[in-house]
Enzyme design. Structure first.
Site, PDB file in Angstrom:
ATOM      1  N   SER A  56       0.785  -1.248   0.000  1.00  0.00           N
ATOM      2  CA  SER A  56       0.000   0.000   0.000  1.00  0.00           C
ATOM      3  C   SER A  56       0.810   1.287   0.000  1.00  0.00           C
ATOM      4  CB  SER A  56      -0.963   0.009   1.188  1.00  0.00           C
ATOM      5  OG  SER A  56      -0.261  -0.195   2.397  1.00  0.00           O
ATOM      6  N   HIS A  92      -0.458   4.620   7.136  1.00  0.00           N
ATOM      7  CA  HIS A  92       0.196   4.878   5.856  1.00  0.00           C
ATOM      8  C   HIS A  92       0.989   6.175   5.887  1.00  0.00           C
ATOM      9  CE1 HIS A  92      -3.249   2.264   4.604  1.00  0.00           C
ATOM     10  NE2 HIS A  92      -2.204   1.618   4.117  1.00  0.00           N
ATOM     11  N   ASP A 147      -4.536   8.143   9.714  1.00  0.00           N
ATOM     12  CA  ASP A 147      -4.961   6.753   9.918  1.00  0.00           C
ATOM     13  C   ASP A 147      -3.893   5.942  10.656  1.00  0.00           C
ATOM     14  OD1 ASP A 147      -3.012   6.149   7.994  1.00  0.00           O
ATOM     15  OD2 ASP A 147      -4.407   5.264   6.559  1.00  0.00           O
TER      16      ASP A 147
END
Ligand SMILES: *[C@@H]1O[C@H](CO)[C@@H](O)[C@H](O)[C@H]1NC(C)=O
Ligand SMILES: *[C@@H]1O[C@H](CO)[C@@H](O)[C@H](O)[C@H]1NC(C)=O
Ligand SMILES: *[C@@H]1O[C@H](CO)[C@@H](O)[C@H](O)[C@H]1NC(C)=O
Length: 265
Positions: free
Chosen positions: A38, A244, A241
């Protein structure tokens, strides 16, 4: 002929295809493969599964100088989110790719048109190194897209940018196997692409989804392969979050990776 022309008109009108945006591979001089999970795909600016659309100046498009191989294996003008048609089950945002390419253009004006080949997949749970071994879906896609990118021999594959390992920090067996699995995967890739000394830039993870971060980091710094360079993501800020890299962190990372690429000859 007429029929496809009409289709093209319709698609263009619908904003789906813009003929001016499709390039031939003969324009591309320096090809870079982006792979991993990701954080390579890019989640900068994604909050609650929605991307805020903010593209910093360092990641701005440059449609004649920076192209992207799309999911249909066509070269198009590159812009963030670079992985939106590759990492299809996730909401993609800003990754390191465009900042990397812009920074390369600044440091190496002779580099020619840059072709980015996004191949990273983060999806729901991220991807482990065992999902990237020879024969897997991700590996085959990586090889297929890279071959298509270099298709008519016009562009040179300059490097693989690899940012993955966070998903291998959960299970101690995965963490312990990481070094061998990554080395094996890179060896297979170099063999299958017939590029035995392909440059690889590995991003060392700073934290992960589990407790075995240091095992994976040690593996990343200790790879026993030639022409592998490591860029450390340690200290780069995370998004709200907490999972990331933020957009500014991705910009910084792209610039750090660019410094590892030697000038073109
Ligand atoms: C994201 O979702 C959470 C929970 O539904 C909510 O509290 C928060 O305000 C949302 N944040 C934004 C930026 O929309
Ligand atoms: C997306 O999800 C579908 C359905 O679960 C799956 O078949 C596919 O492999 C996924 N693709 C990627 C790139 O994650
Ligand atoms: C993204 O990278 C950051 C910094 O290395 C790391 O803390 C985080 O776990 C990564 N996220 C995922 C989902 O792998």
């Amino acid at each position: 002929m007429m029929f496809s022309f009409i289709w093209l008109l319709i698609l263009t009108y619908a904003g789906l295809v813009s003929p001016a945006d499709v390039y031939s591979s003969s324009q591309v001089r320096s090809i870079f493969i982006l792979a991993g999970q990701s954080n390579m795909s890019g989640r900068g600016g994604v909050v609650n599964n929605t991307w805020n659309g903010v593209v910093p100046i360092q990641s701005k498009p440059n449609p004649t100088k920076i192209l992207r191989l799309n999911a249909g294996l066509k070269w198009v003008g590159a812009q963030e989110p670079l992985h939106k048609d590759i990492d299809v089950n996730a909401t993609c945002g800003v990754g390191p790719g465009m900042a990397f390419a812009n920074s390369l253009l600044n440091q190496d004006p002779r580099i020619g048109t840059i072709g980015l080949v996004p191949c990273a997949v983060g999806s729901y749970m991220g991807t482990k190194i065992s999902q990237w071994g020879r024969g897997t879906f991700l590996y085959r896609q990586l090889v297929r897209r890279t071959r298509a990118a270099a298709g008519d021999n016009m562009g040179k594959i300059r490097a693989l940018l690899w940012y993955q390992g966070e998903s291998d920090t959960k299970d101690p067996r995965d963490a312990v196997m990481y070094k061998r699995r990554l080395e094996r995967m890179l060896n297979s890739l170099r063999a299958d692409l017939q590029l035995p000394s392909l440059q690889v830039v590995v991003v060392a993870i700073t934290s992960g989804q589990g407790p075995y971060v240091n095992v994976v980091r040690t593996a990343q710094f200790g790879l026993q392969l030639p022409n592998v360079m490591v860029v450390d993501a340690k200290g780069l800020p995370l998004s709200p979050d907490n999972l990331h890299l933020s957009t500014p962190a991705q910009v910084r990372l792209g610039e750090m990776i660019a410094k590892k690429i030697p000038p073109s000859d």
